[in-house]
Write an enzyme that holds these catalytic residues in place. Structure first.
Site, PDB file in Angstrom:
ATOM      1  N   ARG A   1     -10.717  -3.403   3.839  1.00  0.00           N
ATOM      2  CA  ARG A   1     -12.064  -3.973   3.925  1.00  0.00           C
ATOM      3  C   ARG A   1     -11.958  -5.482   4.067  1.00  0.00           C
ATOM      4  NH1 ARG A   1     -13.582   0.185   5.254  1.00  0.00           N
ATOM      5  NH2 ARG A   1     -15.251   1.505   4.459  1.00  0.00           N
TER       6      ARG A   1
ATOM      7  N   GLU B   1     -19.069  -7.870   9.872  1.00  0.00           N
ATOM      8  CA  GLU B   1     -18.769  -7.052  11.063  1.00  0.00           C
ATOM      9  C   GLU B   1     -20.040  -6.787  11.847  1.00  0.00           C
ATOM     10  OE1 GLU B   1     -16.437  -3.612  10.012  1.00  0.00           O
ATOM     11  OE2 GLU B   1     -14.896  -4.836   9.110  1.00  0.00           O
TER      12      GLU B   1
ATOM     13  N   HIS C   1     -12.434  -2.646  13.728  1.00  0.00           N
ATOM     14  CA  HIS C   1     -12.578  -1.579  12.721  1.00  0.00           C
ATOM     15  C   HIS C   1     -12.354  -0.213  13.400  1.00  0.00           C
ATOM     16  CE1 HIS C   1     -14.536  -0.850   8.555  1.00  0.00           C
ATOM     17  NE2 HIS C   1     -13.748   0.156   8.859  1.00  0.00           N
TER      18      HIS C   1
HETATM   19  N1  LIG Z   1     -10.151   0.542   8.858  1.00  0.00           N
HETATM   20  C1  LIG Z   1     -10.655   1.739   8.673  1.00  0.00           C
HETATM   21  O1  LIG Z   1     -11.248   2.333   9.557  1.00  0.00           O
HETATM   22  C2  LIG Z   1     -10.425   2.423   7.355  1.00  0.00           C
HETATM   23  C3  LIG Z   1     -10.185   3.804   7.325  1.00  0.00           C
HETATM   24  C4  LIG Z   1      -9.885   4.423   6.113  1.00  0.00           C
HETATM   25  C5  LIG Z   1      -9.894   3.683   4.938  1.00  0.00           C
HETATM   26  N2  LIG Z   1     -10.232   2.366   4.990  1.00  0.00           N
HETATM   27  C6  LIG Z   1     -10.246   1.588   3.751  1.00  0.00           C
HETATM   28  O2  LIG Z   1      -8.903   1.474   3.307  1.00  0.00           O
HETATM   29  C7  LIG Z   1      -8.867   1.414   1.882  1.00  0.00           C
HETATM   30  C8  LIG Z   1      -7.883   2.467   1.372  1.00  0.00           C
HETATM   31  O3  LIG Z   1      -8.312   3.758   1.762  1.00  0.00           O
HETATM   32  P1  LIG Z   1      -7.730   5.040   1.010  1.00  0.00           P
HETATM   33  O4  LIG Z   1      -8.307   6.235   1.670  1.00  0.00           O
HETATM   34  O5  LIG Z   1      -6.247   4.916   0.867  1.00  0.00           O
HETATM   35  O6  LIG Z   1      -8.421   4.841  -0.417  1.00  0.00           O
HETATM   36  P2  LIG Z   1      -7.999   5.518  -1.805  1.00  0.00           P
HETATM   37  O7  LIG Z   1      -9.234   5.478  -2.638  1.00  0.00           O
HETATM   38  O8  LIG Z   1      -7.311   6.804  -1.577  1.00  0.00           O
HETATM   39  O9  LIG Z   1      -6.919   4.478  -2.386  1.00  0.00           O
HETATM   40  C9  LIG Z   1      -7.261   3.194  -2.832  1.00  0.00           C
HETATM   41  C10 LIG Z   1      -6.194   2.756  -3.817  1.00  0.00           C
HETATM   42  O10 LIG Z   1      -6.483   1.420  -4.211  1.00  0.00           O
HETATM   43  C11 LIG Z   1      -6.115   1.297  -5.579  1.00  0.00           C
HETATM   44  N3  LIG Z   1      -6.759   0.147  -6.153  1.00  0.00           N
HETATM   45  C12 LIG Z   1      -8.033   0.044  -6.634  1.00  0.00           C
HETATM   46  N4  LIG Z   1      -8.231  -1.199  -7.109  1.00  0.00           N
HETATM   47  C13 LIG Z   1      -7.067  -1.875  -6.953  1.00  0.00           C
HETATM   48  C14 LIG Z   1      -6.652  -3.184  -7.254  1.00  0.00           C
HETATM   49  N5  LIG Z   1      -7.466  -4.055  -7.853  1.00  0.00           N
HETATM   50  N6  LIG Z   1      -5.389  -3.540  -6.941  1.00  0.00           N
HETATM   51  C15 LIG Z   1      -4.547  -2.649  -6.343  1.00  0.00           C
HETATM   52  N7  LIG Z   1      -4.881  -1.395  -6.039  1.00  0.00           N
HETATM   53  C16 LIG Z   1      -6.130  -1.012  -6.337  1.00  0.00           C
HETATM   54  C17 LIG Z   1      -6.531   2.621  -6.204  1.00  0.00           C
HETATM   55  O11 LIG Z   1      -5.822   2.849  -7.409  1.00  0.00           O
HETATM   56  C18 LIG Z   1      -6.173   3.606  -5.111  1.00  0.00           C
HETATM   57  O12 LIG Z   1      -4.883   4.142  -5.319  1.00  0.00           O
HETATM   58  C19 LIG Z   1     -10.314   1.597   1.418  1.00  0.00           C
HETATM   59  O13 LIG Z   1     -10.888   0.326   1.216  1.00  0.00           O
HETATM   60  C20 LIG Z   1     -10.992   2.262   2.597  1.00  0.00           C
HETATM   61  O14 LIG Z   1     -12.377   2.008   2.634  1.00  0.00           O
HETATM   62  C21 LIG Z   1     -10.474   1.724   6.160  1.00  0.00           C
END
Ligand SMILES: NC(=O)c1ccc[n+]([C@@H]2O[C@H](COP(=O)([O-])OP(=O)(O)OC[C@H]3O[C@@H](n4cnc5c(N)ncnc54)[C@H](O)[C@@H]3O)[C@@H](O)[C@H]2O)c1
Length: 318
Positions: free
Chosen positions: A234, A263, A282
């Site tokens: 994000r 965005e 994105h």
């Molecule tokens: N660019 C895109 O199109 C796209 C697609 C998928 C996911 N995303 C984003 O990518 C990110 C990860 O997605 P995901 O599916 O792996 O999510 P997820 O919820 O499976 O994993 C997120 C991880 O972040 C960890 N976390 C939370 N707070 C934290 C902190 N302060 N420090 C370190 N780690 C922390 C959590 O423990 C968790 O393991 C999310 O923000 C999601 O919205 C973006």
């Protein structure tokens, strides 16, 4: 019969699931102005949602609404308090998109490390083998890679990094050392302290008050001169102004961004003209395979919800 509103385009195979299921009525809503949504959505029991914002003004009017099914895993465009107070379920496409995102990270670090755009343009400009015109390129082998956030994407990404024989460090305070080691990673507890040793850093956590501006001018200064940072999670987790400055002052070598603080980014955002950053809109989940999986999973979550068998791993705990 439950009525499903489909807001914004989804893959046709998702819509086909509803066409084939006579237990549901559905409508694709093209006009996504706030006025039209407030007018139309109160008739629906379920909403399939991509990126438009559903705020409390809209949700509070949706008296029939039982489920919002997000096409994606982030949900910062939905007012969670309104969902909670109106007892509305929020589902995400939990299993659909991690592979495409992890591949996008590898594409970005390979593109920047190998100077793909520079070499392509050199050949086209007649600068074949003019080595003085080329900037540095790098191997991935034996390099230190920090995965910050070890959820769905992080756990898929580590396999790709290990395939390149990189040393993978993981920062995630919510995942224990044993789990990280079972994936072949090394747990890091001091995020800022670890940055000075990393060649690559990839961000995979949600945007929260704690993670906003996690990467900023103070820690960018401590990183290796040849390091590369990628953000596909994000916008806002990396401070964009500080990143632009760090790239211009050569504190770090390069960056890849799929996500932005705003965005689409403003046309005067300095990163849009900074050649040291590789940008994408994105779009890390826009592959054919991922779009199809996401479209199907978004709609299947709605069908499963009304059939009373929605997998709890798809449900956001509000
Ligand atoms: N660019 C895109 O199109 C796209 C697609 C998928 C996911 N995303 C984003 O990518 C990110 C990860 O997605 P995901 O599916 O792996 O999510 P997820 O919820 O499976 O994993 C997120 C991880 O972040 C960890 N976390 C939370 N707070 C934290 C902190 N302060 N420090 C370190 N780690 C922390 C959590 O423990 C968790 O393991 C999310 O923000 C999601 O919205 C973006």
């Amino acid at each position: 019969m439950p009525k499903v509103a489909i807001l914004e385009h989804i893959h046709p195979s998702g819509i086909n699931l509803l066409k084939k299921n006579s237990a549901f009525d559905f409508e694709i809503i093209e006009n996504i102005s706030k006025e039209n949504l407030i007018n139309k959505l109160p008739n629906f029991d379920a909403i399939s949602l991509r990126v438009i914002k559903l705020d409390s003004d809209i949700i509070s009017k949706c008296k029939n609404l039982k489920i919002i099914s997000r096409h994606g895993v982030g949900y910062d465009n939905v007012d969670l308090n309104s969902l909670k107070s109106n007892n509305i379920t929020l589902a995400i496409t939990a299993t659909a998109n991690a592979i495409s995102v992890a591949e996008h990270v590898m594409f970005m670090i390979l593109n920047i490390s190998k100077g793909i755009d520079m070499y392509d343009s050199a050949v086209r400009k007649g600068q074949f083998l003019k080595k003085d015109k080329y900037s540095k390129t790098f191997e991935l082998w034996n390099k230190n890679f920090l995965i910050a956030g070890f959820g769905r994407v992080g756990k898929i990404l580590i396999k790709r990094c290990l395939g390149f024989e990189m040393k993978v460090y993981v920062y995630d305070p919510f995942v224990d050392e044993k789990t990280i080691e079972s994936f072949g990673g090394i747990k890091v507890s001091d995020f800022n302290g670890s940055l000075k040793n990393m060649d690559y850093i990839s961000i995979h956590m949600p945007l929260t008050d704690k993670t906003k501006n996690l990467i900023n001018s103070s820690n960018l200064k401590t990183m290796k001169k040849n390091s590369i940072i990628v953000n596909t999670s994000r916008g806002g987790i990396i401070n964009e102004k500080d990143l632009d400055e760090a790239l211009n002052k050569e504190f770090i070598f390069g960056a890849g961004l799929d996500v932005f603080e705003k965005e689409p980014p403003d046309t005067n955002n300095p990163l849009l003209t900074n050649k040291k950053v590789l940008l994408s809109p994105h779009s890390s989940t826009f592959t054919e395979e991922c779009s199809e999986r996401m479209g199907k999973e978004t709609i299947q979550n709605i069908i499963d919800f009304f059939d009373g068998k929605l997998d709890q791993s798809m449900v956001v705990q509000l």
